[in-house]
Design a protein around this motif. Structure first.
Motif, short mmCIF file in Angstrom:
data_model
loop_
_atom_site.label_atom_id
_atom_site.label_comp_id
_atom_site.label_asym_id
_atom_site.label_seq_id
_atom_site.Cartn_x
_atom_site.Cartn_y
_atom_site.Cartn_z
N VAL A 55 0.87 -1.18 0.00
CA VAL A 55 0.00 0.00 0.00
C VAL A 55 0.91 1.23 0.00
CG1 VAL A 55 -1.83 1.26 1.19
CG2 VAL A 55 -1.76 -1.24 1.30
N VAL A 56 0.78 2.05 -1.02
CA VAL A 56 1.65 3.22 -1.17
C VAL A 56 0.89 4.45 -0.67
CG1 VAL A 56 3.03 4.61 -2.74
CG2 VAL A 56 2.77 2.16 -3.15
N GLY A 57 1.43 5.08 0.39
CA GLY A 57 0.84 6.29 0.95
C GLY A 57 1.81 7.44 0.90
N GLY A 58 1.44 8.53 1.58
CA GLY A 58 2.27 9.74 1.58
C GLY A 58 1.85 10.66 0.46
N PRO A 59 1.85 11.97 0.70
CA PRO A 59 1.29 12.92 -0.28
C PRO A 59 2.03 12.97 -1.61
CG PRO A 59 2.40 14.08 1.51
CD PRO A 59 2.30 12.65 1.93
N VAL A 60 3.34 12.72 -1.63
CA VAL A 60 4.06 12.75 -2.90
C VAL A 60 3.46 11.74 -3.87
CG1 VAL A 60 6.28 12.34 -4.04
CG2 VAL A 60 6.20 13.62 -1.89
N ALA A 61 3.09 10.56 -3.35
CA ALA A 61 2.50 9.52 -4.20
C ALA A 61 1.01 9.69 -4.37
CB ALA A 61 2.81 8.15 -3.61
N THR A 62 0.29 9.90 -3.26
CA THR A 62 -1.17 9.89 -3.34
C THR A 62 -1.75 11.12 -4.04
OG1 THR A 62 -1.38 10.88 -1.13
CG2 THR A 62 -1.39 8.47 -1.28
N GLU A 63 -1.02 12.23 -4.00
CA GLU A 63 -1.50 13.43 -4.69
C GLU A 63 -1.04 13.50 -6.14
OE1 GLU A 63 -0.42 16.80 -2.33
OE2 GLU A 63 -1.45 16.04 -0.52
N ASN A 64 -0.17 12.57 -6.53
CA ASN A 64 0.34 12.56 -7.91
C ASN A 64 0.35 11.13 -8.45
OD1 ASN A 64 1.44 15.50 -8.01
ND2 ASN A 64 2.37 14.65 -6.16
N PRO A 81 7.26 -13.34 -7.08
CA PRO A 81 5.91 -13.07 -7.56
C PRO A 81 5.49 -11.63 -7.26
CG PRO A 81 5.99 -15.21 -6.50
CD PRO A 81 7.33 -14.58 -6.27
N MET A 82 4.85 -11.00 -8.23
CA MET A 82 4.44 -9.60 -8.09
C MET A 82 3.27 -9.49 -7.11
SD MET A 82 5.15 -6.54 -9.15
CE MET A 82 6.03 -6.78 -10.69
N PRO A 83 3.43 -8.67 -6.07
CA PRO A 83 2.31 -8.48 -5.15
C PRO A 83 1.29 -7.51 -5.75
CG PRO A 83 4.12 -7.08 -4.49
CD PRO A 83 4.62 -7.90 -5.67
N GLU A 84 0.14 -7.44 -5.10
CA GLU A 84 -0.81 -6.38 -5.42
C GLU A 84 -0.21 -5.07 -4.92
OE1 GLU A 84 -5.47 -5.23 -4.43
OE2 GLU A 84 -4.30 -6.46 -3.04
N ILE A 85 -0.19 -4.05 -5.77
CA ILE A 85 0.34 -2.74 -5.37
C ILE A 85 -0.76 -1.72 -5.57
CG2 ILE A 85 2.16 -1.02 -5.71
CD1 ILE A 85 3.90 -3.21 -6.91
N VAL A 86 -1.18 -1.09 -4.46
CA VAL A 86 -2.32 -0.20 -4.51
C VAL A 86 -1.95 1.14 -3.88
CG1 VAL A 86 -3.98 -2.08 -4.47
CG2 VAL A 86 -3.26 -1.04 -2.31
N LEU A 87 -2.68 2.15 -4.26
CA LEU A 87 -2.49 3.48 -3.71
C LEU A 87 -3.34 3.61 -2.45
CD1 LEU A 87 -0.80 5.90 -4.72
CD2 LEU A 87 -2.91 6.85 -5.65
N GLY A 88 -2.75 4.13 -1.38
CA GLY A 88 -3.48 4.34 -0.15
C GLY A 88 -4.40 5.54 -0.24
N SER A 89 -5.13 5.76 0.84
CA SER A 89 -6.06 6.88 0.89
C SER A 89 -5.32 8.20 0.83
CB SER A 89 -6.89 6.82 2.17
OG SER A 89 -7.60 8.01 2.37
N ALA A 90 -5.88 9.16 0.09
CA ALA A 90 -5.25 10.46 -0.04
C ALA A 90 -5.41 11.32 1.20
CB ALA A 90 -5.82 11.20 -1.26
N ASP A 91 -6.20 10.86 2.21
CA ASP A 91 -6.36 11.70 3.39
C ASP A 91 -5.15 11.63 4.32
OD1 ASP A 91 -6.60 9.32 4.83
OD2 ASP A 91 -8.65 9.69 5.49
N GLY A 92 -4.25 10.67 4.09
CA GLY A 92 -3.00 10.62 4.83
C GLY A 92 -3.13 10.27 6.30
#
Length: 356
Positions: free
Chosen positions: A287-296, A313-324
């Motif tokens: 889960v990728v969070g932080g404003p640099v990623a979630t806002e862009n 094996p490739m994991p599921e890679i998802v964007l976290g919530s933009a509310d931080g």
């Protein structure tokens, strides 16, 4: 995700409910400090669900004589939200950028904060007569993402990656939070991802992921890249991660080859970092969070996925919530573990109250 059904109880009803607990939490970042009060009824038919009642955010105090100015800011912000809620906390959870000292007593020589030492545990325990738990912010984010999703899909191997002023990750392995010595596991921003530019990192090392792709490091990478490849540097405004991301969107419209090429090379760097996470922790999900990623997401997140090495094996890679708020929520959940019957509480997925 969980939702609230029916009208919430009134403040008087909550204060008179002896089964209700109050958890105060603070999230200390290099840019902001957030504080909140969570509450819930831990007995009867409601389960172990808690929700945020009061939330505040301030800029991190950066002009004090020493780190105690941040300590005092955190204590005041926790007291303020508790006063506004009309409660005394039963537990306090702290999420903070690292690294942490031996015993997690203080923030020690953080590369993105202007103080060598920021005391936490002793001053907080003196100010509040309740248990205090302290987690690295990425670990708190990982803990929240795991707790909030485990009943839906059973994922027990998860990494929460934050790309903000710095870069770090929290790791859940086999359903357990991996903290390492003194809570400092997951400092993934300080792996080496490059030797061609060999850029200096705030920690004193060189070639680290944080020195290239974090909110504080991206402008440095851009200047070094342009010295080698660019025709002319961006002028007319301060170069930040935000202005660079805006320039990338303009480049997509105006076909600026330099900005486009820079962000392609940045995606390669981020792909190397993600590849290391996969090789090191073999997660089922990142889960990728932080404003640099979630806002862009179109500028930072999606392009990096194209440059991941698929050794494992490739994991599921998802964007976290933009509310931080994952680290703040995670700190509250972690602090609430020792209350009630020992069952881990869950934060209800409701919007945070607005700041005044």
């Amino acid at each position: 995700m969980l939702e609230i059904s029916g009208a919430p109880p009134s403040r008087n009803e909550m204060m008179n409910d002896e089964t209700r607990v109050w958890i105060a939490a603070a999230d200390i970042g290099a840019t902001h400090v957030r504080s909140a009060v969570f509450t819930g009824d831990f007995e009867g038919g409601s389960g172990r669900e808690i929700q945020c009642m009061i939330y505040r955010k301030e800029a991190l105090c950066r002009d004090g004589a020493d780190g105690m100015v941040v300590t005092e800011q955190v204590i005041r912000m926790i007291q303020d939200v508790c006063d506004e809620a009309g409660c005394q906390p039963d537990a306090i959870g702290i999420s903070t950028a690292g690294p942490l000292s031996v015993g997690k007593h203080s923030i020690k020589s953080s590369p993105n904060m202007p103080y060598a030492d920021i005391p936490l545990r002793a001053p907080l325990e003196m100010a509040f007569p309740c248990p205090v738990s302290i987690l690295n912010d990425a670990s708190a984010g990982a803990y929240y993402e795991y707790i909030s999703g485990r009943e839906e899909d059973g994922c027990r191997n998860l990494v929460y990656l934050t790309i903000s002023s710095g870069i770090g990750c929290g790791v859940i392995s086999g359903g357990h939070l991996i903290e390492g010595a003194d809570g400092n596991a997951g400092e993934i921003g300080h792996i080496c991802v490059d030797t061609a530019y060999d850029l200096p990192c705030g920690c004193g090392g060189r070639g680290h992921w944080e020195a290239y792709a974090s909110g504080s490091g991206m402008p440095q990478f851009f200047r070094a890249w342009y010295e080698r490849h660019g025709s002319e540097l961006l002028t007319g405004e301060t170069i930040t991660a935000e202005t660079l991301s805006a320039a990338a969107r303009s480049a997509a419209r105006d076909s600026d080859p330099d900005i486009t090429a820079f962000f392609r090379d940045l995606a390669v760097i981020n792909g190397r970092g993600l590849s290391t996470i996969i090789a090191a922790y073999a997660p089922e999900r990142i889960v990728v969070g932080g404003p640099v990623a979630t806002e862009n997401p179109d500028i930072i997140f999606a392009p990096a996925l194209r440059y991941i090495d698929s050794y494992l094996p490739m994991p599921e890679i998802v964007l976290g919530s933009a509310d931080g708020m994952a680290p703040l929520r995670g700190a509250a959940v972690f602090a609430g573990e020792g209350l009630g019957d020992g069952e881990i509480p869950r934060i209800l997925q409701t919007p945070f109250p607005k700041e005044p």
